[in-house]
Design an enzyme around this catalytic site. Structure first.
Site, short mmCIF file in Angstrom:
data_model
loop_
_atom_site.label_atom_id
_atom_site.label_comp_id
_atom_site.label_asym_id
_atom_site.label_seq_id
_atom_site.Cartn_x
_atom_site.Cartn_y
_atom_site.Cartn_z
N ASP A 1 -16.38 3.70 -4.86
CA ASP A 1 -15.68 3.96 -3.60
C ASP A 1 -14.24 4.41 -3.78
O ASP A 1 -13.57 4.71 -2.79
CB ASP A 1 -15.67 2.71 -2.71
CG ASP A 1 -14.72 1.64 -3.22
OD1 ASP A 1 -14.74 1.38 -4.45
OD2 ASP A 1 -13.97 1.08 -2.42
N ASP B 1 -19.96 0.03 -8.70
CA ASP B 1 -18.71 -0.66 -8.40
C ASP B 1 -19.06 -1.78 -7.42
O ASP B 1 -20.12 -1.77 -6.79
CB ASP B 1 -17.75 0.36 -7.77
CG ASP B 1 -16.50 -0.29 -7.24
OD1 ASP B 1 -15.71 -0.81 -8.04
OD2 ASP B 1 -16.31 -0.29 -6.01
N ASP C 1 -16.41 -4.07 -5.15
CA ASP C 1 -15.61 -4.12 -3.92
C ASP C 1 -15.58 -2.76 -3.23
O ASP C 1 -15.17 -1.76 -3.83
CB ASP C 1 -14.17 -4.55 -4.23
CG ASP C 1 -14.09 -5.99 -4.72
OD1 ASP C 1 -14.73 -6.85 -4.11
OD2 ASP C 1 -13.38 -6.23 -5.71
O1 LIG Z 1 -11.06 -5.72 -6.16
C1 LIG Z 1 -10.57 -4.69 -6.65
O2 LIG Z 1 -9.39 -4.34 -6.47
C2 LIG Z 1 -11.42 -3.82 -7.52
O3 LIG Z 1 -12.79 -4.10 -7.50
P1 LIG Z 1 -13.86 -2.90 -7.64
O4 LIG Z 1 -13.59 -2.27 -8.99
O5 LIG Z 1 -15.17 -3.66 -7.57
O6 LIG Z 1 -13.63 -1.99 -6.50
MG LIG Z 2 -14.26 -0.47 -5.30
#
Ligand SMILES: O=C(O)COP(=O)(O)O
Ligand SMILES: [Mg+2]
Length: 235
Positions: A173, A11, A13
């Site tokens: 996360d 992942d 963010d």
């Molecule tokens: O930016 C977001 O809301 C999601 O991004 P992620 O899937 O990389 O956590």
């Molecule tokens: Mg994330």
């Protein structure tokens, strides 16, 4: 017989990178344009994880502001435009990421990113953070017709990267990451330093890490067969 390489899917963010400053910063620009007060970073960071459209919806709900479906689409476009110009103003990789990627690569792992960011922003952000070249495949929320928590987001990432689904691990996360991986039969490592309103351990990932220094041991515990010399292609 072709032997597919083991694969680690990340992942973005809240997992590879601390990006809340720029994401919440953009949310607050949009709230301000609509006449609403900004949300404190500490409150708004847990709204991340399901992509920009969800962030706007959750942000307006948290601010007690009404938001109709049509206006949401207008603000979503405005969000993407502003965020695209501020991808890494206040964003950085979490400590130990590069060393952990090095170690997994040395073990023969293919590395991929599966994020609910739009793909173009994920690629550009990883470029700005200096690790774009580590990931032969970077998949965003708009890459396929489905996205996390749909398990196909992760399994399609593995397929696109040519990884071995039986020697794959997901690192994330949020609830969406844990749910998608587990529904797809992929072992999942949850990080405790990302964005989730519920503590990571309560989301019951297969393994939990507090720092990237612990990642390789976690992957070795979850997919030990990915590390066995016997299954590696002959040098
Ligand atoms: O930016 C977001 O809301 C999601 O991004 P992620 O899937 O990389 O956590
Ligand atoms: Mg994330």
């Amino acid at each position: 017989m072709t032997v597919l390489p083991p694969i680690a899917v990340f992942d973005l963010d809240g997992t590879l990178a601390e990006t809340a400053g720029d994401l919440v910063g953009t949310l607050n620009v949009i709230l301000a344009r609509e006449g609403h007060a900004p949300l404190p970073l500490e409150q708004a960071r847990d709204l991340l994880g399901a992509g920009a459209r969800a962030l706007i919806q959750r942000g307006f709900a948290a601010a007690g502001a009404e938001l109709g479906a049509e206006r949401l689409e207008v603000l979503f476009e405005a969000f993407l435009e502003h965020y695209g110009a501020h991808l890494a103003d206040n964003s950085h990789l979490f400590p130990g990421v590069v060393a952990a990627l090095d170690r997994l690569e040395a073990e023969g792992f293919v590395l991929a990113v599966c994020t609910n960011k739009v793909e173009a922003h994920a690629v550009a952000l990883l470029e700005e953070l200096g690790v774009r070249d580590r990931f032969p495949v970077i998949v965003g929320k708009d890459t396929f017709a489905f996205s996390k928590p749909d398990p196909r987001h992760i399994t399609a990432t593995i397929a696109r990267a040519g990884g071995d689904p039986t020697r794959a691990v997901m690192v994330g996360d949020s609830r969406a990451d844990v749910a998608a991986a587990q529904a797809g039969g992929i072992p999942v490592v949850g990080v405790t330093f990302g964005y989730t309103p519920v503590p990571m351990r309560e989301l019951k990932p297969d393994w939990t890490i507090e720092h990237f220094d612990e990642l390789v041991d976690a992957v070795a515990a979850l997919v030990p067969h990915a590390f066995q010399a016997a299954v590696k292609p002959a040098a």
